[in-house]
Design an enzyme around this catalytic site. Structure first.
Site, PDB file in Angstrom:
ATOM      1  N   ASP A  32       0.807  -1.231   0.000  1.00  0.00           N
ATOM      2  CA  ASP A  32       0.000   0.000   0.000  1.00  0.00           C
ATOM      3  C   ASP A  32       0.834   1.273   0.000  1.00  0.00           C
ATOM      4  O   ASP A  32       0.423   2.283   0.559  1.00  0.00           O
ATOM      5  CB  ASP A  32      -0.969   0.012   1.202  1.00  0.00           C
ATOM      6  N   HIS A  85      -4.433  -1.923  -6.065  1.00  0.00           N
ATOM      7  CA  HIS A  85      -3.800  -0.669  -6.459  1.00  0.00           C
ATOM      8  C   HIS A  85      -4.884   0.343  -6.742  1.00  0.00           C
ATOM      9  O   HIS A  85      -5.798   0.055  -7.509  1.00  0.00           O
ATOM     10  CB  HIS A  85      -3.005  -0.849  -7.763  1.00  0.00           C
TER      11      HIS A  85
END
Ligand code: IMP
Ligand code: MG
Length: 431
Positions: free
Chosen positions: A18, A46
């Site tokens: 992340d 994503h």
């Protein structure tokens, strides 16, 4: 064209996932000929924000938005066909062309029985659970290593695929006593396999000759990493890791590219630290500041919605990520998220009992008991905003000083990108 050398850039998450890789890949992909997703499955997420909108991608490479970029799902990927079909449908609905996607026949299929096994394993682990994303990715790689996995090529021949499925499901039913569980009946996958063949069939093709031709032509490649270096199966905080190699070597293996083709390794780091799932995190902030950063940064999982644990930037972990990936370039993302905070700290060593530790500890039993040391030199004044900086060199002085503190972890690498907002154009490059 003749004589042009290819450029191959790997984009690797440097923390626990992340870090904002999607944004960097989206930016680099707008100029790349080929984008390859090499490893992991739909446990990754994503987020990409560009002129076509905001997208949460799990399997499809972030290069999909450029119709001239060839996007490749490589052999190392754990591919859930349901997720891929859903993702393709959503992109088509939103008028993003998906004609520029190919899929390796060697990637491995993740089916609902893998998700069932992921949930079951987690329940059985009790207090030792990993807090996986429950996408069945671990069990898919287990089957692959056990040589009972189902490669994507089987989708091209549904009767053969069903036969292979029945073989493995019988094994599982017998071994685990799951005779009556719906996920373990091959017939329940018949429609999915037929649909997957009809939609994905034309995309499934051996990638080696295609990638090799692109290299010979001197094309530019982006290898899109998933997860983060500290979640790497071999080099991460085992067992609190994912089931694939998320460091740079894994991207080359998963893509099937010759290692010497690599020209650049971009390490993507959030300006602070986050982690989802269990495991030690020496810089964790279990206080109002942590909550504030979580809210400002919308730090909730793209895949599971879970609140992410938040902390100060961990320079010890970052240095380790650099040791095992050899970053040439660093992206520091989310600098905007930290705006408005009075004071920020960075840790470059840990304290373990009486001992000062300079090196990262992958053994969770040790890491859990490490606390962060913050030296007076590593306390920084905050900033109110990014102002009108146009490149990494023209950031406000406080931001610059903080970034220099982050860069202490990366000897030899260049500060090449600064993320200062979610949009495509809020990524600054080195001057
Ligand atoms: P799994 O990959 O679902 O097996 O989960 C194993 C561990 O990796 C858990 O702690 C997950 O939270 C973590 N994890 C897997 N993928 C990601 C990711 O893309 N970002 C952050 N954490 C992840
Ligand atoms: Mg993610």
């Amino acid at each position: 064209m003749k004589g042009r050398k290819p450029s191959v850039t790997a984009v690797v998450g440097g923390q626990w996932g992340d870090e904002g890789k999607g944004k960097i890949v989206d930016y680099l992909a707008s100029k790349a000929d080929v984008v390859v997703r090499s490893q992991g499955g739909d446990n990754a997420g994503h987020t990409v924000v560009n002129d076509q909108g905001k997208f949460a991608l799990h399997l499809i490479p972030a290069g999909i938005f450029n119709p001239d970029t060839l996007n490749v799902i490589g052999a190392g990927v754990a591919l859930n066909p349901k997720t891929l079909l859903r993702e393709l449908a959503e992109l088509k609905d939103r008028r993003v062309s998906v004609n520029n996607l190919i899929i390796s026949p060697k990637a491995h299929l993740a089916f609902d029985y893998h998700l069932y096994l992921d949930r079951r394993q987690e329940d059985l682990r009790g207090s030792r659970r990993i807090e996986t994303t429950k996408r069945g990715v671990g069990p898919t790689y287990m089957d692959k290593a056990e040589r009972i996995g189902l490669p994507v090529r089987l989708l091209l021949d549904p009767p053969r695929c069903l036969e292979a499925l029945e073989h493995v499901l019988k094994l599982k039913r017998d071994q685990l006593g799951l005779a009556d569980v719906p996920e373990f009946q091959a017939a329940s996958y018949e429609d999915l396999i037929a649909e997957a063949k009809s939609i994905l069939g034309d995309m499934i093709t051996e990638t080696a000759p295609i990638l090799s031709r692109e290299l010979a032509k001197g094309s530019s490649f982006v290898l899109e990493g998933a997860h983060g270096a500290l979640l790497d199966l071999d080099h991460g905080t085992y067992p609190m890791v994912t089931a694939s190699n998320s460091t740079v070597g894994g991207l080359l293996v998963g893509a099937g590219l010759p290692p010497l083709c690599l020209t650049k390794v971009v390490g993507v780091f959030k300006a602070y630290q986050t982690r989802v799932g269990a495991g030690g995190m020496p810089t964790e902030l279990k206080n109002a500041l942590g909550d504030r950063i979580r809210e400002a940064g919308h730090e909730y999982g793209t895949t599971t919605g879970r609140p992410r644990r938040v902390g100060y930037f961990d320079g010890v972990a970052a240095r380790y990520a650099h040791q095992i990936n050899g970053f040439t370039d660093i992206a520091i993302t989310r600098l905007d998220t930290l705006a408005g905070i009075d004071e920020l700290k960075i840790c470059h060593s840990y304290q373990h009992g009486q001992q000062r530790i300079d090196d990262f500890q992958v053994d969770d039993a040790v890491l859990q008991h490490c606390t962060a040391n913050y030296e007076p030199d590593d306390v920084y004044s905050g900033w109110d905003g990014i102002g009108d900086a146009s490149d990494c060199g023209s950031l406000p002085p406080e931001v610059s000083q903080y970034c220099a503190g982050v860069m202490k972890a990366f000897p030899g690498a260049r500060f090449s990108y600064a993320g200062v907002g979610p949009e495509r154009d809020s990524l600054l490059s080195a001057a």
